[in-house]
Design a protein around this motif. Structure first.
Motif, PDB file in Angstrom:
ATOM      1  N   ALA A   1       0.833  -1.207   0.000  1.00 53.45           N
ATOM      2  CA  ALA A   1       0.000   0.000   0.000  1.00 53.45           C
ATOM      3  C   ALA A   1       0.866   1.256   0.000  1.00 53.45           C
ATOM      4  O   ALA A   1       1.988   1.270   0.511  1.00 53.45           O
ATOM      5  CB  ALA A   1      -0.916   0.002   1.214  1.00 53.45           C
ATOM      6  N   SER A   2       0.327   2.318  -0.553  1.00 55.34           N
ATOM      7  CA  SER A   2       1.020   3.604  -0.511  1.00 55.34           C
ATOM      8  C   SER A   2       0.827   4.235   0.858  1.00 55.34           C
ATOM      9  O   SER A   2      -0.038   3.824   1.642  1.00 55.34           O
ATOM     10  CB  SER A   2       0.466   4.532  -1.584  1.00 55.34           C
ATOM     11  OG  SER A   2      -0.879   4.895  -1.273  1.00 55.34           O
ATOM     12  N   ALA A   3       1.618   5.254   1.143  1.00 53.55           N
ATOM     13  CA  ALA A   3       1.486   5.956   2.422  1.00 53.55           C
ATOM     14  C   ALA A   3       0.098   6.557   2.568  1.00 53.55           C
ATOM     15  O   ALA A   3      -0.495   6.542   3.653  1.00 53.55           O
ATOM     16  CB  ALA A   3       2.556   7.039   2.525  1.00 53.55           C
ATOM     17  N   ALA A   4      -0.444   7.087   1.475  1.00 55.12           N
ATOM     18  CA  ALA A   4      -1.778   7.688   1.511  1.00 55.12           C
ATOM     19  C   ALA A   4      -2.852   6.632   1.786  1.00 55.12           C
ATOM     20  O   ALA A   4      -3.785   6.862   2.563  1.00 55.12           O
ATOM     21  CB  ALA A   4      -2.066   8.410   0.207  1.00 55.12           C
ATOM     22  N   GLN A   5      -2.728   5.476   1.148  1.00 55.77           N
ATOM     23  CA  GLN A   5      -3.702   4.408   1.366  1.00 55.77           C
ATOM     24  C   GLN A   5      -3.658   3.918   2.812  1.00 55.77           C
ATOM     25  O   GLN A   5      -4.695   3.701   3.440  1.00 55.77           O
ATOM     26  CB  GLN A   5      -3.416   3.247   0.411  1.00 55.77           C
ATOM     27  CG  GLN A   5      -3.734   3.537  -1.045  1.00 55.77           C
ATOM     28  CD  GLN A   5      -3.248   2.427  -1.966  1.00 55.77           C
ATOM     29  OE1 GLN A   5      -2.197   1.825  -1.747  1.00 55.77           O
ATOM     30  NE2 GLN A   5      -4.018   2.164  -3.017  1.00 55.77           N
ATOM     31  N   LEU A   6      -2.450   3.762   3.332  1.00 61.10           N
ATOM     32  CA  LEU A   6      -2.317   3.273   4.706  1.00 61.10           C
ATOM     33  C   LEU A   6      -2.797   4.317   5.707  1.00 61.10           C
ATOM     34  O   LEU A   6      -3.376   3.987   6.735  1.00 61.10           O
ATOM     35  CB  LEU A   6      -0.866   2.891   4.981  1.00 61.10           C
ATOM     36  CG  LEU A   6      -0.636   1.879   6.121  1.00 61.10           C
ATOM     37  CD1 LEU A   6      -1.356   0.564   5.837  1.00 61.10           C
ATOM     38  CD2 LEU A   6       0.845   1.640   6.324  1.00 61.10           C
ATOM     39  N   ALA A   7      -2.578   5.595   5.383  1.00 60.83           N
ATOM     40  CA  ALA A   7      -3.057   6.670   6.254  1.00 60.83           C
ATOM     41  C   ALA A   7      -4.576   6.672   6.319  1.00 60.83           C
ATOM     42  O   ALA A   7      -5.172   6.854   7.395  1.00 60.83           O
ATOM     43  CB  ALA A   7      -2.541   8.018   5.750  1.00 60.83           C
ATOM     44  N   THR A   8      -5.218   6.474   5.190  1.00 55.52           N
ATOM     45  CA  THR A   8      -6.690   6.409   5.174  1.00 55.52           C
ATOM     46  C   THR A   8      -7.184   5.235   5.993  1.00 55.52           C
ATOM     47  O   THR A   8      -8.153   5.350   6.761  1.00 55.52           O
ATOM     48  CB  THR A   8      -7.196   6.271   3.725  1.00 55.52           C
ATOM     49  OG1 THR A   8      -6.783   7.427   2.980  1.00 55.52           O
ATOM     50  CG2 THR A   8      -8.708   6.147   3.682  1.00 55.52           C
ATOM     51  N   LEU A   9      -6.503   4.097   5.868  1.00 52.17           N
ATOM     52  CA  LEU A   9      -6.901   2.900   6.606  1.00 52.17           C
ATOM     53  C   LEU A   9      -6.761   3.107   8.108  1.00 52.17           C
ATOM     54  O   LEU A   9      -7.680   2.797   8.881  1.00 52.17           O
ATOM     55  CB  LEU A   9      -6.044   1.714   6.154  1.00 52.17           C
ATOM     56  CG  LEU A   9      -6.390   0.344   6.746  1.00 52.17           C
ATOM     57  CD1 LEU A   9      -7.794  -0.079   6.362  1.00 52.17           C
ATOM     58  CD2 LEU A   9      -5.367  -0.694   6.292  1.00 52.17           C
ATOM     59  N   ILE A  10      -5.621   3.661   8.539  1.00 54.09           N
ATOM     60  CA  ILE A  10      -5.401   3.816   9.966  1.00 54.09           C
ATOM     61  C   ILE A  10      -6.305   4.905  10.552  1.00 54.09           C
ATOM     62  O   ILE A  10      -6.760   4.810  11.699  1.00 54.09           O
ATOM     63  CB  ILE A  10      -3.909   4.092  10.275  1.00 54.09           C
ATOM     64  CG1 ILE A  10      -3.615   3.798  11.747  1.00 54.09           C
ATOM     65  CG2 ILE A  10      -3.520   5.512   9.915  1.00 54.09           C
ATOM     66  CD1 ILE A  10      -2.130   3.803  12.087  1.00 54.09           C
ATOM     67  N   ASP A  11      -6.607   5.922   9.755  1.00 51.60           N
ATOM     68  CA  ASP A  11      -7.513   6.969  10.234  1.00 51.60           C
ATOM     69  C   ASP A  11      -8.943   6.458  10.368  1.00 51.60           C
ATOM     70  O   ASP A  11      -9.737   7.011  11.147  1.00 51.60           O
ATOM     71  CB  ASP A  11      -7.479   8.174   9.285  1.00 51.60           C
ATOM     72  CG  ASP A  11      -6.208   8.983   9.426  1.00 51.60           C
ATOM     73  OD1 ASP A  11      -5.541   8.865  10.472  1.00 51.60           O
ATOM     74  OD2 ASP A  11      -5.865   9.724   8.483  1.00 51.60           O
ATOM     75  N   THR A  12      -9.278   5.418   9.634  1.00 49.23           N
ATOM     76  CA  THR A  12     -10.614   4.815   9.747  1.00 49.23           C
ATOM     77  C   THR A  12     -10.730   3.936  10.980  1.00 49.23           C
ATOM     78  O   THR A  12     -11.738   3.960  11.683  1.00 49.23           O
ATOM     79  CB  THR A  12     -10.920   3.978   8.489  1.00 49.23           C
ATOM     80  OG1 THR A  12     -10.891   4.829   7.345  1.00 49.23           O
ATOM     81  CG2 THR A  12     -12.288   3.318   8.597  1.00 49.23           C
ATOM     82  N   VAL A  13      -9.674   3.175  11.274  1.00 50.92           N
ATOM     83  CA  VAL A  13      -9.754   2.209  12.366  1.00 50.92           C
ATOM     84  C   VAL A  13      -9.428   2.831  13.727  1.00 50.92           C
ATOM     85  O   VAL A  13      -9.914   2.360  14.757  1.00 50.92           O
ATOM     86  CB  VAL A  13      -8.825   1.001  12.092  1.00 50.92           C
ATOM     87  CG1 VAL A  13      -7.363   1.348  12.307  1.00 50.92           C
ATOM     88  CG2 VAL A  13      -9.231  -0.197  12.947  1.00 50.92           C
ATOM     89  N   THR A  14      -8.629   3.889  13.750  1.00 50.61           N
ATOM     90  CA  THR A  14      -8.203   4.464  15.032  1.00 50.61           C
ATOM     91  C   THR A  14      -9.365   4.895  15.924  1.00 50.61           C
ATOM     92  O   THR A  14      -9.371   4.596  17.130  1.00 50.61           O
ATOM     93  CB  THR A  14      -7.241   5.650  14.799  1.00 50.61           C
ATOM     94  OG1 THR A  14      -6.055   5.166  14.162  1.00 50.61           O
ATOM     95  CG2 THR A  14      -6.865   6.323  16.106  1.00 50.61           C
TER      96      THR A  14
END
Length: 303
Positions: A25-38
């Motif tokens: 995953a790209s940094a942007a994709q992973l950032a979106t994922l972690i911002d959703t689960v946090t």
């Protein structure tokens, strides 16, 4: 190249760190994922505090201290903590069954689950892990590790299993749960803090799947009922954080010698646990598992 994203959650009076790693995953994709689960993880941890804090007048632990043990008979669906079984998912590995007064079988509430774990820990450690502290019920010796493992299993493991990330870790207050996808060669490197130097480490633990828990007196003082010994900090590494947390608390309560005797008498603990002990004079010793099978590449390592 592996991308890692991290977020900090403030709950239970301490900061928790949530990390996701991905090889694809790209940094942007992973950032979106972690911002959703946090926010989901944060909500769970804060509700754990609401339920289990002995310092809150409205918690179920405080109610139990005043004689109200009714949450022991509550159904999981009656409890405000998120329950994987109630959401139609696979129940937690810790989830149990309790009998209601009318004889029906129901999934345990979080309060009953932790209480059962506390009693199990007391038996496994011959009373050195005690759910009572200063004469009052106090689950804090296990509930933080339990909460981190539950949150990791419920919110982060699905991300790994679905291929959205390759690794995930959640930790706070010295308790960390990690996991890595079978298809990834990623490893977590975790430092064992030097209690005399908040910026120093005495060992590094390399691990993929498991839990690491640290208990001691340097951060919270004498918060554990303990015998006379010279152990100031114990870090325990195992397959499950809940039980690593229990054994770390036991080490500080019982001391290194008794801890080693307890582990030696327990085949499961003897085969699975690793530990790092720091004594009052600053010397460091280790406990390594006595496995009868060849070590796995998934096995944690100390350096």
């Amino acid at each position: 190249m592996t991308v890692i994203q991290a977020r900090v959650i403030h709950a239970m009076t301490i900061p928790f760190t949530l990390q996701l790693a991905s090889d694809t995953a790209s940094a942007a994709q992973l950032a979106t994922l972690i911002d959703t689960v946090t926010p989901r993880v944060a909500d769970f941890l804060r509700q754990v505090e609401t339920t289990f804090s002995p310092f809150r007048s409205d918690s179920q632990v405080t109610a139990a201290r005043h004689g109200d043990w009714s949450p022991l008979l509550a159904d999981a669906s009656d409890h405000h903590l998120p329950q994987s079984a109630a959401q139609g998912q696979r129940p937690s590995r810790h989830a149990g069954i309790t009998l209601a007064p009318d004889g029906t079988r129901r999934t345990q509430s979080a309060f009953a689950e932790v209480y059962a774990l506390m009693e199990q820990a007391k038996g496994l450690t011959h009373g050195h892990f005690d759910p009572m502290h200063a004469g009052a019920y106090d689950p804090t010796g296990i509930v933080k590790g339990w909460a981190v493992e539950r949150a990791h299993e419920q919110f982060l493991m699905p991300l790994i299993k679905s291929g959205q990330c390759d690794a995930a870790a959640l930790g706070g207050g010295g308790d960390i749960q990690t996991a890595v996808a079978d298809t990834s060669d990623f490893t977590w490197n975790i430092g064992v803090q030097d209690p005399s130097n908040p910026h120093g480490t005495v060992r590094t633990v390399t691990m993929r799947n498991g839990g690491i828990a640290t208990s001691g007196t340097s951060q919270r003082g004498e918060h554990i009922t303990r015998s006379t010994h010279d152990l100031t900090q114990a870090t325990v590494i195992g397959d499950h954080l809940t039980f690593a947390d229990m054994w770390a608390t036991t080490a500080i309560s019982a001391g290194e010698r008794t801890f080693r005797e307890l582990v030696a008498a327990n085949p499961a603990a003897q085969n699975d646990l690793m530990a790092v002990f720091i004594r009052a004079d600053g010397t460091v010793s280790e406990l390594k598992p006595g496995r009868s099978t060849p070590p796995s590449t998934n096995r944690p390592a100390l350096s």
